[in-house]
Scaffold this motif. Structure first.
Motif, PDB file in Angstrom:
ATOM      1  N   ALA A 124       0.713  -1.341  -0.095  1.00 21.60           N
ATOM      2  CA  ALA A 124       0.005   0.041   0.144  1.00 21.60           C
ATOM      3  C   ALA A 124       0.955   1.153  -0.043  1.00 21.60           C
ATOM      4  N   SER A 125       0.495   2.207  -0.550  1.00 22.42           N
ATOM      5  CA  SER A 125       1.006   3.527  -0.428  1.00 22.42           C
ATOM      6  C   SER A 125       1.007   4.255   0.611  1.00 22.42           C
ATOM      7  N   GLU A 126       1.600   5.203   0.994  1.00 22.12           N
ATOM      8  CA  GLU A 126       1.399   6.241   2.113  1.00 22.12           C
ATOM      9  C   GLU A 126      -0.144   6.876   2.036  1.00 22.12           C
ATOM     10  N   ALA A 127      -0.510   7.160   0.767  1.00 18.38           N
ATOM     11  CA  ALA A 127      -1.787   8.096   0.640  1.00 18.38           C
ATOM     12  C   ALA A 127      -2.763   6.872   0.862  1.00 18.38           C
ATOM     13  N   ASP A 128      -2.580   5.375   0.631  1.00 15.67           N
ATOM     14  CA  ASP A 128      -3.724   4.639   0.956  1.00 15.67           C
ATOM     15  C   ASP A 128      -3.792   4.339   2.492  1.00 15.67           C
ATOM     16  N   LEU A 129      -2.657   4.336   3.228  1.00 14.54           N
ATOM     17  CA  LEU A 129      -2.729   4.324   4.507  1.00 14.54           C
ATOM     18  C   LEU A 129      -3.384   5.373   5.286  1.00 14.54           C
ATOM     19  N   HIS A 130      -2.981   6.597   4.642  1.00 14.97           N
ATOM     20  CA  HIS A 130      -3.613   7.738   5.276  1.00 14.97           C
ATOM     21  C   HIS A 130      -5.244   7.658   5.101  1.00 14.97           C
ATOM     22  N   GLU A 131      -5.498   7.519   3.799  1.00 16.80           N
ATOM     23  CA  GLU A 131      -6.985   7.458   3.636  1.00 16.80           C
ATOM     24  C   GLU A 131      -7.747   6.338   4.345  1.00 16.80           C
ATOM     25  N   ALA A 132      -7.274   5.026   4.723  1.00 17.55           N
ATOM     26  CA  ALA A 132      -7.888   4.219   5.692  1.00 17.55           C
ATOM     27  C   ALA A 132      -7.770   4.603   7.037  1.00 17.55           C
ATOM     28  N   GLU A 133      -6.838   5.355   7.458  1.00 18.07           N
ATOM     29  CA  GLU A 133      -6.830   5.833   8.819  1.00 18.07           C
ATOM     30  C   GLU A 133      -7.711   6.864   8.885  1.00 18.07           C
ATOM     31  N   GLU A 134      -7.833   7.868   7.895  1.00 14.21           N
ATOM     32  CA  GLU A 134      -9.173   8.804   7.917  1.00 14.21           C
ATOM     33  C   GLU A 134     -10.503   8.603   8.142  1.00 14.21           C
ATOM     34  N   VAL A 135     -10.928   7.401   7.181  1.00 10.08           N
ATOM     35  CA  VAL A 135     -12.204   6.630   7.370  1.00 10.08           C
ATOM     36  C   VAL A 135     -12.324   6.046   8.585  1.00 10.08           C
ATOM     37  N   LEU A 136     -11.499   5.056   9.163  1.00 10.25           N
ATOM     38  CA  LEU A 136     -11.522   4.259  10.236  1.00 10.25           C
ATOM     39  C   LEU A 136     -11.312   5.032  11.483  1.00 10.25           C
ATOM     40  N   LYS A 137     -10.822   6.445  11.333  1.00 10.61           N
ATOM     41  CA  LYS A 137     -10.405   6.977  12.646  1.00 10.61           C
ATOM     42  C   LYS A 137      -9.359   6.416  13.600  1.00 10.61           C
ATOM     43  N   VAL A 138      -8.502   5.874  13.125  1.00  9.99           N
ATOM     44  CA  VAL A 138      -7.509   5.221  13.865  1.00  9.99           C
ATOM     45  C   VAL A 138      -6.136   5.782  13.296  1.00  9.99           C
ATOM     46  N   GLN A 139      -4.931   5.391  14.333  1.00 10.26           N
ATOM     47  CA  GLN A 139      -3.561   5.634  13.836  1.00 10.26           C
ATOM     48  C   GLN A 139      -3.194   4.335  13.943  1.00 10.26           C
ATOM     49  N   LEU A 140      -2.690   3.701  12.884  1.00 10.55           N
ATOM     50  CA  LEU A 140      -2.329   2.293  12.671  1.00 10.55           C
ATOM     51  C   LEU A 140      -0.871   2.227  13.749  1.00 10.55           C
ATOM     52  N   PRO A 141      -0.805   1.096  14.363  1.00 10.47           N
ATOM     53  CA  PRO A 141       0.435   1.087  14.927  1.00 10.47           C
ATOM     54  C   PRO A 141       1.824   0.960  13.920  1.00 10.47           C
ATOM     55  N   LEU A 142       2.790   1.588  14.304  1.00  6.95           N
ATOM     56  CA  LEU A 142       3.965   1.571  13.194  1.00  6.95           C
ATOM     57  C   LEU A 142       4.175   0.284  12.633  1.00  6.95           C
ATOM     58  N   PRO A 143       4.541  -0.943  13.408  1.00  4.32           N
ATOM     59  CA  PRO A 143       4.757  -2.028  12.812  1.00  4.32           C
ATOM     60  C   PRO A 143       3.679  -2.477  11.632  1.00  4.32           C
ATOM     61  N   THR A 144       2.413  -2.449  12.142  1.00  5.33           N
ATOM     62  CA  THR A 144       1.176  -2.475  10.904  1.00  5.33           C
ATOM     63  C   THR A 144       1.448  -1.875   9.763  1.00  5.33           C
ATOM     64  N   ARG A 145       1.583  -0.462   9.986  1.00  5.27           N
ATOM     65  CA  ARG A 145       1.718   0.499   8.796  1.00  5.27           C
ATOM     66  C   ARG A 145       3.086  -0.172   7.691  1.00  5.27           C
ATOM     67  N   ILE A 146       3.959  -0.611   8.356  1.00  6.66           N
ATOM     68  CA  ILE A 146       5.212  -1.189   7.470  1.00  6.66           C
ATOM     69  C   ILE A 146       4.771  -2.541   6.902  1.00  6.66           C
ATOM     70  N   LEU A 147       4.210  -3.319   7.397  1.00  7.11           N
ATOM     71  CA  LEU A 147       3.672  -4.500   7.072  1.00  7.11           C
ATOM     72  C   LEU A 147       2.668  -4.357   5.849  1.00  7.11           C
ATOM     73  N   TYR A 148       1.794  -3.402   6.083  1.00  9.54           N
ATOM     74  CA  TYR A 148       0.837  -3.118   4.878  1.00  9.54           C
ATOM     75  C   TYR A 148       1.791  -2.172   3.649  1.00  9.54           C
ATOM     76  N   ARG A 149       2.922  -1.590   4.016  1.00  8.03           N
ATOM     77  CA  ARG A 149       3.601  -0.965   2.992  1.00  8.03           C
ATOM     78  C   ARG A 149       4.484  -2.231   1.989  1.00  8.03           C
ATOM     79  N   PHE A 150       4.559  -3.205   2.661  1.00 11.68           N
ATOM     80  CA  PHE A 150       5.163  -4.329   1.837  1.00 11.68           C
ATOM     81  C   PHE A 150       4.244  -4.978   1.116  1.00 11.68           C
TER      82      PHE A 150
END
Length: 427
Positions: free
Chosen positions: A97-123
């Motif tokens: 996932a791109s940083e934009a994808d992650l940011h969009e998901a966080e905005e919709v879900l109203k959460v801040q993903l833990p750092l390890p999970t963000r990086i897992l999704y980046r791969f």
């Protein structure tokens, strides 16, 4: 020199594996090696690799580098195993996932993903779920390519996928609406099964723990933790490289179990899937009697467990594999190339007391007839326990030859104790 005697193509391959610094050293050895080490295609590859590495490093520049490398090692182990053992499942892994994808998901879900999970999704942005491999909520037939895999018994079949961010948003929104979770709970759905009774895994973005729903999830929102609480360090600080959340610990443990052979791919006809029934001791036990080997192991079934009940709180499914060794059965000096199961006898203790005993004909309505050297006969069943620790053991009665044409007296085959234990990591 031996290296100088190697053909041009083989030498090019060898040099390409050494890297630019070592190739420079090799070039000083002889004129032939200098010529080979100066070829344009070789250095074009080095430059291309270096450029790709710089781009990759640039893509993760905002994250602590030690944590990025740890997540990469986690994915590399899983991907290496999939390449060798289950390439069709590897093909379902989505691009990161791109940083934009992650940011969009966080905005919709109203959460801040833990750092390890963000990086897992980046791969890898979860798995590609097609019409043939749908999510459980659609009610479509179960798939088999889930990265986490599962189990099957008594008509209950589970296969767990990692959800892409788009599906995380949909499934989490569904849970918030239908199960009464408040939108500020910071809980998101990250993995799901394809089964009639859905198995859901939730990440708590506040404390980093990964949870799985129990039978009481639809009515009481009940969940159980999937990883030990002690190692969790989920804070979202980009400057802290010591973070590890439930998602990363869970996938690291899954990769370890795959690499060590504890769990493997199981084939049922043309259907292949990762089976969570352990294949190695001590979680898989075995006993051989008169040439008949019986292996057994168990898995915890959280989605059908009700921890708040007084009785029958915990459900375990067990898998039995029986086979006749290639040398056949030796009984009282006689040799037999086949034996047929007639009777089963189970003892089910819990808390140092026998809580149940089962005697009956055959297994799951069948009377297996193992022949010398044939593949294992495999079947699964289940047992409810009032305690999180228990076991099952017993014996099978076999007849030499066939039940319709016995060639000797019946004899008992031992089934070694199969432990029922609530595991540290729940899959």
């Amino acid at each position: 020199m031996e290296l100088e005697a190697v053909g041009d193509l083989a030498l090019h391959i060898i040099l390409s594996k050494l890297g630019p610094e070592n190739v420079g050293r090799v070039a000083c050895v002889s004129k032939k090696l200098q010529l080979s080490a100066s070829e344009d295609p070789l250095w074009s590859k080095f430059c291309s690799d270096e450029l790709a590495y710089k781009r990759w490093r640039e893509a993760f520049r905002k994250y602590p580098w030690p944590l990025v490398k740890r997540v990469k090692r986690c994915w590399d182990k899983i991907e290496d195993w999939l390449s060798t053992n289950f390439p069709e499942a590897k093909a379902t892994l989505r691009r990161g996932a791109s940083e934009a994808d992650l940011h969009e998901a966080e905005e919709v879900l109203k959460v801040q993903l833990p750092l390890p999970t963000r990086i897992l999704y980046r791969f890898h942005d979860g798995q590609e779920i097609t019409d043939d491999e749908p999510t459980a909520r659609t009610g479509s037939p179960a798939g088999s390519l889930g990265l986490i895999g599962g189990y099957a018994f008594d008509g209950h079949r589970v296969n767990v996928y990692l959800l892409p961010l788009s599906q995380v948003v949909l499934e989490t929104s569904h849970i918030v609406r239908h199960l009464g979770f408040v939108a500020t709970s910071q809980i998101i759905v990250v993995a799901s099964s394809c089964s009639i009774r859905e198995k859901l895994f939730f990440l708590n973005c506040r404390n980093g723990q990964l949870y799985v729903g129990t039978r009481n999830l639809p009515t009481e929102g009940e969940m159980m933790p999937c990883v030990p609480n002690g190692p969790l360090k989920p804070v979202c600080d980009l400057n802290d490289d010591q973070k590890q959340d439930g998602m990363l610990l869970w996938l690291e443990e899954h990769g370890r179990r795959l690499q060590s052979g504890i769990i493997k791919v199981r084939e049922e006809g043309k259907l292949r899937s990762i089976s969570q029934y352990p294949e190695e001791p001590p979680l898989c036990t075995s006993a051989t009697t008169n040439g008949i080997m019986v292996r057994g192991s168990a898995v915890f079934v959280p989605e059908l467990t009700t921890p708040q009940k007084d009785e029958e709180k915990y459900l375990f499914s067990y898998s039995i594999r029986m086979s006749l060794l290639p040398e056949g059965c030796f009984l009282n000096g006689n040799h037999f190339t086949s034996c047929q199961l007639q009777w089963r006898h189970w003892i089910i203790p819990a808390n140092d007391a026998v809580v149940d005993g089962v005697d009956g004909e055959g297994v799951i309505g069948e009377f297996p007839l193992p022949r010398a050297g044939d593949k294992e006969f495999v079947y699964e069943s289940c047992s409810y326990q009032s305690s999180s620790r228990g076991s099952i053991e017993g014996s099978f009665t076999f007849v030499p030859g066939r039940l319709t044409e016995p060639k000797g007296r019946p004899f008992r085959v031992k089934v070694a104790r199969i432990p029922f234990e609530l595991p540290e990591y729940i899959f």
